[in-house]
Design a protein around this motif. Structure first.
Motif, PDB file in Angstrom:
ATOM      1  N   ARG A 122       0.836  -1.207   0.000  1.00  0.00           N
ATOM      2  CA  ARG A 122       0.000   0.000   0.000  1.00  0.00           C
ATOM      3  C   ARG A 122       0.872   1.259   0.000  1.00  0.00           C
ATOM      4  NH1 ARG A 122      -5.111   1.484   0.773  1.00  0.00           N
ATOM      5  NH2 ARG A 122      -5.766  -0.691   1.083  1.00  0.00           N
ATOM      6  N   LYS A 123       1.898   1.263   0.832  1.00  0.00           N
ATOM      7  CA  LYS A 123       2.783   2.424   0.902  1.00  0.00           C
ATOM      8  C   LYS A 123       3.560   2.605  -0.395  1.00  0.00           C
ATOM      9  CE  LYS A 123       6.077   2.196   3.932  1.00  0.00           C
ATOM     10  NZ  LYS A 123       6.795   2.219   5.225  1.00  0.00           N
ATOM     11  N   CYS A 124       4.067   1.492  -0.945  1.00  0.00           N
ATOM     12  CA  CYS A 124       4.818   1.553  -2.196  1.00  0.00           C
ATOM     13  C   CYS A 124       3.952   2.086  -3.329  1.00  0.00           C
ATOM     14  CB  CYS A 124       5.351   0.160  -2.535  1.00  0.00           C
ATOM     15  SG  CYS A 124       6.453   0.114  -3.968  1.00  0.00           S
ATOM     16  N   VAL A 125       2.724   1.606  -3.417  1.00  0.00           N
ATOM     17  CA  VAL A 125       1.787   2.074  -4.447  1.00  0.00           C
ATOM     18  C   VAL A 125       1.543   3.571  -4.310  1.00  0.00           C
ATOM     19  CG1 VAL A 125      -0.639   1.976  -5.182  1.00  0.00           C
ATOM     20  CG2 VAL A 125       0.668  -0.147  -4.874  1.00  0.00           C
ATOM     21  N   SER A 126       1.414   4.043  -3.068  1.00  0.00           N
ATOM     22  CA  SER A 126       1.145   5.472  -2.854  1.00  0.00           C
ATOM     23  C   SER A 126       2.282   6.331  -3.388  1.00  0.00           C
ATOM     24  CB  SER A 126       0.906   5.748  -1.370  1.00  0.00           C
ATOM     25  OG  SER A 126       2.096   5.653  -0.620  1.00  0.00           O
ATOM     26  N   PHE A 127       3.528   5.876  -3.229  1.00  0.00           N
ATOM     27  CA  PHE A 127       4.672   6.610  -3.776  1.00  0.00           C
ATOM     28  C   PHE A 127       4.661   6.566  -5.307  1.00  0.00           C
ATOM     29  CE2 PHE A 127       6.571   6.224   0.479  1.00  0.00           C
ATOM     30  CZ  PHE A 127       7.173   7.466   0.606  1.00  0.00           C
ATOM     31  N   LEU A 128       4.401   5.400  -5.865  1.00  0.00           N
ATOM     32  CA  LEU A 128       4.441   5.256  -7.321  1.00  0.00           C
ATOM     33  C   LEU A 128       3.318   6.032  -8.001  1.00  0.00           C
ATOM     34  CD1 LEU A 128       5.392   1.489  -7.403  1.00  0.00           C
ATOM     35  CD2 LEU A 128       6.787   3.359  -8.295  1.00  0.00           C
ATOM     36  N   LYS A 129       2.202   6.178  -7.329  1.00  0.00           N
ATOM     37  CA  LYS A 129       1.086   6.943  -7.889  1.00  0.00           C
ATOM     38  C   LYS A 129       1.452   8.429  -8.063  1.00  0.00           C
ATOM     39  CE  LYS A 129      -2.532   4.145  -8.361  1.00  0.00           C
ATOM     40  NZ  LYS A 129      -3.419   4.085  -9.551  1.00  0.00           N
ATOM     41  N   ARG A 130       2.486   8.866  -7.368  1.00  0.00           N
ATOM     42  CA  ARG A 130       2.895  10.272  -7.454  1.00  0.00           C
ATOM     43  C   ARG A 130       4.026  10.501  -8.453  1.00  0.00           C
ATOM     44  NH1 ARG A 130       2.063   9.848  -1.676  1.00  0.00           N
ATOM     45  NH2 ARG A 130       4.300   9.709  -1.222  1.00  0.00           N
ATOM     46  N   GLN A 131       4.406   9.466  -9.192  1.00  0.00           N
ATOM     47  CA  GLN A 131       5.461   9.619 -10.186  1.00  0.00           C
ATOM     48  C   GLN A 131       4.990  10.471 -11.368  1.00  0.00           C
ATOM     49  OE1 GLN A 131       8.916   8.285 -10.204  1.00  0.00           O
ATOM     50  NE2 GLN A 131       8.266   8.486  -8.070  1.00  0.00           N
ATOM     51  N   GLU A 132       5.899  11.288 -11.887  1.00  0.00           N
ATOM     52  CA  GLU A 132       5.579  12.212 -12.973  1.00  0.00           C
ATOM     53  C   GLU A 132       6.437  11.916 -14.200  1.00  0.00           C
ATOM     54  OE1 GLU A 132       6.433  15.985 -11.229  1.00  0.00           O
ATOM     55  OE2 GLU A 132       4.777  15.891  -9.773  1.00  0.00           O
ATOM     56  N   GLY A 133       5.942  12.293 -15.367  1.00  0.00           N
ATOM     57  CA  GLY A 133       6.707  12.176 -16.604  1.00  0.00           C
ATOM     58  C   GLY A 133       6.677  10.806 -17.240  1.00  0.00           C
ATOM     59  N   VAL A 134       5.958   9.874 -16.646  1.00  0.00           N
ATOM     60  CA  VAL A 134       5.811   8.518 -17.186  1.00  0.00           C
ATOM     61  C   VAL A 134       4.374   8.062 -16.921  1.00  0.00           C
ATOM     62  CG1 VAL A 134       8.212   7.715 -17.031  1.00  0.00           C
ATOM     63  CG2 VAL A 134       6.723   7.595 -15.015  1.00  0.00           C
ATOM     64  N   GLU A 135       3.948   7.065 -17.676  1.00  0.00           N
ATOM     65  CA  GLU A 135       2.649   6.438 -17.438  1.00  0.00           C
ATOM     66  C   GLU A 135       2.896   5.032 -16.917  1.00  0.00           C
ATOM     67  OE1 GLU A 135      -1.206   4.907 -20.013  1.00  0.00           O
ATOM     68  OE2 GLU A 135      -0.150   6.732 -20.688  1.00  0.00           O
ATOM     69  N   LEU A 136       2.490   4.779 -15.686  1.00  0.00           N
ATOM     70  CA  LEU A 136       2.800   3.511 -15.047  1.00  0.00           C
ATOM     71  C   LEU A 136       1.589   2.595 -14.963  1.00  0.00           C
ATOM     72  CD1 LEU A 136       4.952   4.713 -11.991  1.00  0.00           C
ATOM     73  CD2 LEU A 136       5.723   4.146 -14.302  1.00  0.00           C
ATOM     74  N   GLU A 137       1.826   1.310 -15.219  1.00  0.00           N
ATOM     75  CA  GLU A 137       0.848   0.285 -14.859  1.00  0.00           C
ATOM     76  C   GLU A 137       1.452  -0.487 -13.706  1.00  0.00           C
ATOM     77  OE1 GLU A 137      -1.747  -3.559 -16.459  1.00  0.00           O
ATOM     78  OE2 GLU A 137      -0.382  -2.532 -17.834  1.00  0.00           O
ATOM     79  N   LEU A 138       0.827  -0.404 -12.557  1.00  0.00           N
ATOM     80  CA  LEU A 138       1.323  -1.097 -11.375  1.00  0.00           C
ATOM     81  C   LEU A 138       0.765  -2.510 -11.357  1.00  0.00           C
ATOM     82  CD1 LEU A 138       0.979   1.741  -8.693  1.00  0.00           C
ATOM     83  CD2 LEU A 138       2.770   1.350 -10.406  1.00  0.00           C
ATOM     84  N   VAL A 139       1.673  -3.483 -11.438  1.00  0.00           N
ATOM     85  CA  VAL A 139       1.299  -4.892 -11.513  1.00  0.00           C
ATOM     86  C   VAL A 139       1.714  -5.559 -10.209  1.00  0.00           C
ATOM     87  CG1 VAL A 139       1.531  -7.044 -12.807  1.00  0.00           C
ATOM     88  CG2 VAL A 139       1.707  -4.828 -14.000  1.00  0.00           C
ATOM     89  N   LEU A 140       0.748  -5.878  -9.368  1.00  0.00           N
ATOM     90  CA  LEU A 140       1.035  -6.514  -8.086  1.00  0.00           C
ATOM     91  C   LEU A 140       0.798  -8.015  -8.214  1.00  0.00           C
ATOM     92  CD1 LEU A 140       0.519  -3.452  -7.370  1.00  0.00           C
ATOM     93  CD2 LEU A 140       0.024  -4.279  -5.057  1.00  0.00           C
ATOM     94  N   VAL A 141       1.863  -8.756  -8.024  1.00  0.00           N
ATOM     95  CA  VAL A 141       1.803 -10.214  -8.108  1.00  0.00           C
ATOM     96  C   VAL A 141       1.816 -10.770  -6.693  1.00  0.00           C
ATOM     97  CG1 VAL A 141       2.938 -12.304  -8.941  1.00  0.00           C
ATOM     98  CG2 VAL A 141       3.038 -10.196 -10.310  1.00  0.00           C
ATOM     99  N   ASP A 142       0.788 -11.537  -6.350  1.00  0.00           N
ATOM    100  CA  ASP A 142       0.754 -12.167  -5.035  1.00  0.00           C
ATOM    101  C   ASP A 142       1.325 -13.572  -5.145  1.00  0.00           C
ATOM    102  OD1 ASP A 142      -0.116 -12.260  -2.180  1.00  0.00           O
ATOM    103  OD2 ASP A 142      -1.209 -13.982  -2.975  1.00  0.00           O
TER     104      ASP A 142
END
Length: 282
Positions: free
Chosen positions: A19-39
């Motif tokens: 959850r914390k890692c996702v919150s940081f990545l959601k604030r990234q700029e200049g790129v379009e990210l797809e966050l892929v969480l593998v359980d």
């Protein structure tokens, strides 16, 4: 054009870190990210699935836990199927205070097509630098643990850390956070899945070398690794995983002679046995 990048985060009982890692990545700029969480067949997989629904991330559940590389390969194969040029591998306990962190890594790799793996400056919660890593030596360095008993510890980095103050081509970067070029990952058949834990970095380092490509360390980007070793389970069991993986590296990637491999294997087994014996006394 804004670059699209897949970010693979492998979870095993680390839903709060995710959850914390996702919150940081959601604030990234200049790129379009797809966050892929593998359980990785984790006890808290349901929590990560809920996080993905809430934050519009991609969730993939592994049917079994086959280790770190195999779990990350699930996400990398997904990225390959969707035609991503780059993928960022990030442990759940990574933090990215710099909003242009991912964009910096992309820009570095875009400038030099020979770079197939790129890492950044990484500091732990204690402020100690964790990147880049020195190249694994021959069988002689398998006995370096003997010197380590008497060596005075450094205060700003570990003894296996190379120059972290300037950007440069390097031999090896930490697997906790690195960017890979997807065509190279497909060329080598994805990460070697024999190791369950440990030695993923030495193996990838040799694969890059054998392909005649490059790894790069970017000092101008920094991430934080909130790793807490004491929370990571039975140390003896983890040391056994390390022994299994290290012996595999020696026999398949080290390039040592037959005698060198035997000596290295002897040292590794002795080191682990002494560790287990020491633990059993206390």
């Amino acid at each position: 054009m804004i670059m699209k990048v897949a970010v693979v985060i492998l979870n095993y009982n680390s839903s709060e870190d995710c959850r914390k890692c996702v919150s940081f990545l959601k604030r990234q700029e200049g790129v379009e990210l797809e966050l892929v969480l593998v359980d990785n067949c984790s006890p808290d997989g349901d929590k990560v699935a809920a996080l993905c629904r809430e934050q519009n991330c991609t969730f993939i559940a592994s049917s079994e836990n086959r280790g770190y590389n195999a779990g990350n390969n699930v996400g990398l194969r997904y990225a390959a199927e969707r035609g991503y040029k780059y993928a960022l591998i990030a442990n759940p306990d990574m933090e990215f205070p710099e909003p242009d962190y991912v964009a910096k890594l992309v820009a570095t790799m875009e400038k030099d097509p020979e770079i197939v793996v790129c890492g950044s400056d990484i500091v732990g919660a204690n402020g100690i630098h964790q990147n880049p890593l020195v190249r694994d030596g021959n069988w002689v360095t398998s006995f370096s643990w003997v010197n380590g008993i008497f060596r005075k510890k450094q205060t700003d980095s570990y003894e296996f850390i190379d120059n972290y103050k300037g950007s440069h081509y390097c031999a090896k970067v930490s697997g906790c956070c690195l960017m890979v070029r997807m065509d190279f990952i497909q060329e080598i058949g994805f990460f070697d899945e024999y190791p369950f834990l440990y030695c993923e970095e030495p193996i990838l380092s040799r694969q890059v070398e054998m392909a005649g490509r490059r790894m790069y360390y970017l000092a101008d980007a920094q991430a934080i690794h909130r790793h807490i070793p004491s929370t990571k389970g039975d140390p003896v069991k983890r040391f056994q995983h390390w022994k299994r993986s290290r012996l595999y590296f020696v026999n398949h990637y080290s390039g040592d002679s037959w005698l060198g491999k035997k000596l290295a294997s002897f040292s590794i087994k002795l080191y682990v046995q002494l560790f287990i014996w020491t633990r059993s006394r206390y």
